[in-house]
Design an enzyme around this catalytic site. Structure first.
Site, PDB file in Angstrom:
ATOM      1  N   ASP A  67       0.832  -1.201   0.000  1.00  0.00           N
ATOM      2  CA  ASP A  67       0.000   0.000   0.000  1.00  0.00           C
ATOM      3  C   ASP A  67       0.868   1.254   0.000  1.00  0.00           C
ATOM      4  O   ASP A  67       0.557   2.234  -0.682  1.00  0.00           O
ATOM      5  CB  ASP A  67      -0.914  -0.018   1.227  1.00  0.00           C
ATOM      6  CG  ASP A  67      -1.969   1.072   1.185  1.00  0.00           C
ATOM      7  OD1 ASP A  67      -2.316   1.538   0.083  1.00  0.00           O
ATOM      8  OD2 ASP A  67      -2.455   1.448   2.258  1.00  0.00           O
ATOM      9  N   ARG A  75       2.573   8.353  -7.894  1.00  0.00           N
ATOM     10  CA  ARG A  75       3.060   9.730  -8.018  1.00  0.00           C
ATOM     11  C   ARG A  75       4.342   9.807  -8.848  1.00  0.00           C
ATOM     12  O   ARG A  75       4.489  10.683  -9.693  1.00  0.00           O
ATOM     13  CB  ARG A  75       3.253  10.333  -6.632  1.00  0.00           C
ATOM     14  CG  ARG A  75       1.922  10.612  -5.927  1.00  0.00           C
ATOM     15  CD  ARG A  75       2.090  11.227  -4.560  1.00  0.00           C
ATOM     16  NE  ARG A  75       2.619  10.296  -3.570  1.00  0.00           N
ATOM     17  CZ  ARG A  75       1.908   9.365  -2.946  1.00  0.00           C
ATOM     18  NH1 ARG A  75       0.625   9.246  -3.217  1.00  0.00           N
ATOM     19  NH2 ARG A  75       2.462   8.564  -2.056  1.00  0.00           N
ATOM     20  N   ASP A  92      -7.843  -2.201   0.894  1.00  0.00           N
ATOM     21  CA  ASP A  92      -7.689  -1.823   2.305  1.00  0.00           C
ATOM     22  C   ASP A  92      -8.879  -2.286   3.134  1.00  0.00           C
ATOM     23  O   ASP A  92      -8.722  -2.898   4.191  1.00  0.00           O
ATOM     24  CB  ASP A  92      -7.537  -0.305   2.456  1.00  0.00           C
ATOM     25  CG  ASP A  92      -6.222   0.227   1.941  1.00  0.00           C
ATOM     26  OD1 ASP A  92      -5.286  -0.572   1.733  1.00  0.00           O
ATOM     27  OD2 ASP A  92      -6.130   1.456   1.743  1.00  0.00           O
TER      28      ASP A  92
END
Length: 132
Positions: A67, A75, A92
């Site tokens: 995660d 990014r 999640d």
């Protein structure tokens, strides 16, 4: 975590000619798929093979380490997507719900309450996050 609005997504995609197939193969999404596999395998081990608890914990923790890296990769490679955000959120929530169910299987007689609580929380979160 991926927190992208529809406007951010459309602005990013307006500058590129990216197909849905491209998005499915984004590096962060590939990491996301590995997270799903780790989570599913860990939950299977926790519930069906509790004597393999060390492997289950390693797989479960690996999913959450993934995660961290899927967000960094999104990014770094400019591969943010609504699909990736949804994949991240669902993974999640399902990981946490699965762990709670596995633990409640061992420690309570009412695991359905855990499922109802998490399904309600997941639905509300998904609804509020998906609004433009």
């Amino acid at each position: 975590h991926h927190q992208y609005s529809y406007n951010t997504y459309t602005q990013t995609m307006a500058n590129k000619s990216t197909t849905a197939g491209d998005v499915l193969l984004y590096i962060p999404n590939l990491i996301g798929y590995l997270r799903v596999i780790c989570t599913v395998l860990s939950l299977i081990l926790m519930i069906c093979f509790p004597q393999r608890w060390i492997i289950a914990i390693i797989l479960y923790v690996s999913s959450f380490v993934g995660d961290l890296f899927d967000g960094i990769a999104a990014r770094k490679f400019d591969q943010c997507s609504l699909f990736g955000g949804l994949l991240d959120m669902v993974t999640d929530r399902c990981s946490t719900t699965g762990l709670l169910c596995a633990l409640s299987h061992e420690h309570t007689e009412r695991p359905i309450l855990v499922l109802v609580r998490d399904a309600t929380f997941f639905s509300i979160t998904w609804y509020t996050d998906s609004k433009p």
